[in-house]
Design a protein around this motif. Structure first.
Motif, mmCIF file in Angstrom:
data_model
loop_
_atom_site.group_PDB
_atom_site.id
_atom_site.type_symbol
_atom_site.label_atom_id
_atom_site.label_comp_id
_atom_site.label_asym_id
_atom_site.label_seq_id
_atom_site.Cartn_x
_atom_site.Cartn_y
_atom_site.Cartn_z
ATOM 1 N N TYR A 1 0.821 -1.223 0.000
ATOM 2 C CA TYR A 1 0.000 0.000 0.000
ATOM 3 C C TYR A 1 0.850 1.267 0.000
ATOM 4 O O TYR A 1 0.397 2.322 -0.454
ATOM 5 C CB TYR A 1 -0.929 0.019 1.224
ATOM 6 N N THR A 2 2.077 1.176 0.509
ATOM 7 C CA THR A 2 2.892 2.383 0.697
ATOM 8 C C THR A 2 3.165 3.087 -0.618
ATOM 9 O O THR A 2 3.187 4.325 -0.683
ATOM 10 C CB THR A 2 4.229 2.022 1.375
ATOM 11 N N GLN A 3 3.373 2.320 -1.690
ATOM 12 C CA GLN A 3 3.693 2.919 -2.990
ATOM 13 C C GLN A 3 2.501 3.677 -3.571
ATOM 14 O O GLN A 3 2.684 4.559 -4.409
ATOM 15 C CB GLN A 3 4.163 1.841 -3.970
ATOM 16 N N TRP A 4 1.294 3.323 -3.129
ATOM 17 C CA TRP A 4 0.106 4.037 -3.591
ATOM 18 C C TRP A 4 -0.145 5.285 -2.755
ATOM 19 O O TRP A 4 -0.501 6.337 -3.294
ATOM 20 C CB TRP A 4 -1.122 3.121 -3.535
ATOM 21 N N LEU A 5 0.020 5.171 -1.438
ATOM 22 C CA LEU A 5 -0.212 6.320 -0.578
ATOM 23 C C LEU A 5 0.869 7.374 -0.741
ATOM 24 O O LEU A 5 0.604 8.575 -0.610
ATOM 25 C CB LEU A 5 -0.284 5.882 0.891
ATOM 26 N N PHE A 6 2.101 6.935 -1.033
ATOM 27 C CA PHE A 6 3.222 7.862 -1.131
ATOM 28 C C PHE A 6 4.024 7.583 -2.408
ATOM 29 O O PHE A 6 5.126 7.037 -2.368
ATOM 30 C CB PHE A 6 4.105 7.748 0.112
ATOM 31 N N PRO A 7 3.465 7.955 -3.549
ATOM 32 C CA PRO A 7 4.119 7.674 -4.837
ATOM 33 C C PRO A 7 5.367 8.530 -5.036
ATOM 34 O O PRO A 7 5.471 9.646 -4.516
ATOM 35 C CB PRO A 7 3.033 8.033 -5.858
ATOM 36 N N LEU A 8 6.307 7.984 -5.812
ATOM 37 C CA LEU A 8 7.558 8.670 -6.131
ATOM 38 C C LEU A 8 7.851 8.569 -7.618
ATOM 39 O O LEU A 8 7.167 7.852 -8.356
ATOM 40 C CB LEU A 8 8.717 8.058 -5.334
ATOM 41 N N GLN A 9 8.913 9.218 -8.029
ATOM 42 C CA GLN A 9 9.334 9.177 -9.429
ATOM 43 C C GLN A 9 10.183 7.945 -9.730
ATOM 44 O O GLN A 9 10.666 7.793 -10.858
ATOM 45 C CB GLN A 9 10.129 10.441 -9.775
ATOM 46 N N THR A 10 10.369 7.091 -8.742
ATOM 47 C CA THR A 10 11.116 5.849 -8.922
ATOM 48 C C THR A 10 10.237 4.663 -8.554
ATOM 49 O O THR A 10 9.335 4.779 -7.715
ATOM 50 C CB THR A 10 12.377 5.826 -8.052
ATOM 51 N N GLN A 11 10.493 3.514 -9.167
ATOM 52 C CA GLN A 11 9.690 2.321 -8.938
ATOM 53 C C GLN A 11 9.980 1.739 -7.561
ATOM 54 O O GLN A 11 11.130 1.637 -7.138
ATOM 55 C CB GLN A 11 9.998 1.263 -10.001
ATOM 56 N N GLY A 12 8.927 1.363 -6.845
ATOM 57 C CA GLY A 12 9.066 0.729 -5.546
ATOM 58 C C GLY A 12 8.957 -0.776 -5.647
ATOM 59 O O GLY A 12 9.049 -1.352 -6.737
ATOM 60 N N VAL A 13 8.729 -1.422 -4.505
ATOM 61 C CA VAL A 13 8.698 -2.888 -4.463
ATOM 62 C C VAL A 13 7.389 -3.464 -4.974
ATOM 63 O O VAL A 13 7.289 -4.666 -5.199
ATOM 64 C CB VAL A 13 8.975 -3.396 -3.034
ATOM 65 N N ASN A 14 6.371 -2.617 -5.123
ATOM 66 C CA ASN A 14 5.079 -3.088 -5.618
ATOM 67 C C ASN A 14 5.015 -2.888 -7.127
ATOM 68 O O ASN A 14 4.854 -1.762 -7.603
ATOM 69 C CB ASN A 14 3.946 -2.322 -4.938
ATOM 70 N N PRO A 15 5.120 -3.962 -7.907
ATOM 71 C CA PRO A 15 5.107 -3.810 -9.369
ATOM 72 C C PRO A 15 3.757 -3.353 -9.914
ATOM 73 O O PRO A 15 3.669 -2.932 -11.073
ATOM 74 C CB PRO A 15 5.460 -5.217 -9.867
ATOM 75 N N SER A 16 2.717 -3.420 -9.087
ATOM 76 C CA SER A 16 1.399 -2.978 -9.519
ATOM 77 C C SER A 16 1.160 -1.495 -9.283
ATOM 78 O O SER A 16 0.140 -0.954 -9.713
ATOM 79 C CB SER A 16 0.313 -3.784 -8.789
ATOM 80 N N ALA A 17 2.085 -0.849 -8.586
ATOM 81 C CA ALA A 17 2.000 0.596 -8.389
ATOM 82 C C ALA A 17 2.682 1.299 -9.560
ATOM 83 O O ALA A 17 3.366 0.663 -10.373
ATOM 84 C CB ALA A 17 2.649 0.985 -7.065
ATOM 85 N N HIS A 18 2.510 2.610 -9.649
ATOM 86 C CA HIS A 18 2.980 3.351 -10.818
ATOM 87 C C HIS A 18 3.889 4.499 -10.409
ATOM 88 O O HIS A 18 3.665 5.171 -9.394
ATOM 89 C CB HIS A 18 1.782 3.893 -11.606
ATOM 90 N N VAL A 19 4.899 4.716 -11.224
ATOM 91 C CA VAL A 19 5.844 5.804 -10.999
ATOM 92 C C VAL A 19 5.169 7.140 -11.307
ATOM 93 O O VAL A 19 4.408 7.264 -12.268
ATOM 94 C CB VAL A 19 7.091 5.617 -11.895
ATOM 95 N N LEU A 20 5.454 8.156 -10.487
ATOM 96 C CA LEU A 20 4.961 9.502 -10.750
ATOM 97 C C LEU A 20 5.625 10.077 -11.997
ATOM 98 O O LEU A 20 6.837 9.980 -12.159
ATOM 99 C CB LEU A 20 5.284 10.417 -9.572
ATOM 100 N N THR A 21 4.838 10.691 -12.858
ATOM 101 C CA THR A 21 5.408 11.401 -13.998
ATOM 102 C C THR A 21 5.510 12.886 -13.661
ATOM 103 O O THR A 21 4.846 13.378 -12.744
ATOM 104 C CB THR A 21 4.538 11.229 -15.250
#
Length: 274
Positions: free
Chosen positions: A102-122
């Motif tokens: 859930y962390t990659q969705w609540l706190f998105p970044l411009q780099t890929q996290g450990v959740n492959p289903s989350a998306h990088v910020l453009t």
């Protein structure tokens, strides 16, 4: 990396931010890892000119993180709506600890996290996010959710001041436990706050951790992350300098405090900037 030089920090430099940073002597016994310094420099550089017009380019696809915060899609793979996180995950400490996607969705970044289903910020998405007061308000709710998980409360939304929450002792025990992934989460949260228009929240949180660790003697398993990562996620250079000086003042034994520059050169710089 065996080099004695570290060129990944400009905290005490006054030169144009766009110039190549000057190299600084780094003692071999430094506890500040080169990879940490490089990671944090890369992050700070990635946050330059995010609200400029040069990122208005067509054809950048969907803005998944913005859609999630606007309530148009759910997180993946957890399938949770943003409002459900804020309303139903509050104080669900076991879930917040054990679920790692859930962390990659609540706190998105411009780099890929450990959740492959989350998306990088453009870049374009960041610009739109910065203009949307409602989604920024929801980001603050996400921040409060995680602060409570760590035993911290947001005292002032305008300044970012934080303090111990009533449940701090129990939550500090969890934060100080073997779960080192919480240190990574905090670094991510700090980066996200800086990226998405809440950089004034960064320094108060880092100062809180430094005070708890170096003055109160709490959270010793968070100490290295606070010194290597948390301080250098702060985008405002003057605030970053003050945090480094605070850490130096309270670090014991002081002779073991080594940051970027060699210790004696660091002391000279601190004295010069008093």
């Amino acid at each position: 990396m065996e080099s004695d030089e570290c060129e990944f920090d400009s905290t005490w430099d006054d030169e144009d931010e766009n110039k190549t940073p000057k190299k600084k002597v780094l003692q071999r016994r430094s506890h500040r890892k080169i990879n940490a310094a490089k990671d944090m420099q890369n992050f700070r550089h990635s946050c330059r000119n995010l609200d400029g017009d040069d990122h208005d380019k067509p054809g950048q696809g969907r803005f998944y993180n913005l859609e999630f915060y606007r309530g148009q899609i759910k997180s993946s793979p957890d399938d949770v709506h943003i409002d459900d996180f804020h309303q139903n995950w509050w104080a669900r400490y076991d879930s917040l600890q054990d679920v790692h996607t859930y962390t990659q969705w609540l706190f998105p970044l411009q780099t890929q996290g450990v959740n492959p289903s989350a998306h990088v910020l453009t870049k374009k998405e960041i610009k739109l996010f910065l203009r949307d007061k409602q989604v920024k308000s929801k980001l603050v709710k996400s921040y409060k959710l995680m602060l409570d998980f760590y035993g911290i409360r947001l005292v002032d939304e305008s300044t970012g001041e934080v303090a111990r929450a009533p449940n701090w002792e129990d939550r500090f025990r969890n934060l100080n436990s073997r779960y080192s992934n919480n240190n990574l989460r905090i670094t991510r949260i700090l980066k996200c706050l800086g990226t998405l228009g809440l950089k004034h929240y960064q320094a108060p949180l880092v100062k809180f951790f430094l005070h708890e660790i170096l003055v109160k003697g709490q959270l010793q398993n968070v100490k290295q992350s606070a010194l290597d990562y948390f301080m250098f996620a702060v985008l405002d250079k003057s605030e970053r300098r003050e945090l480094v000086k605070f850490a130096f003042k309270h670090f014991k034994p002081r002779e073991n405090f080594v940051w970027g520059l060699g210790l004696q050169r660091f002391v000279d710089v601190v004295d010069k900037n008093r």
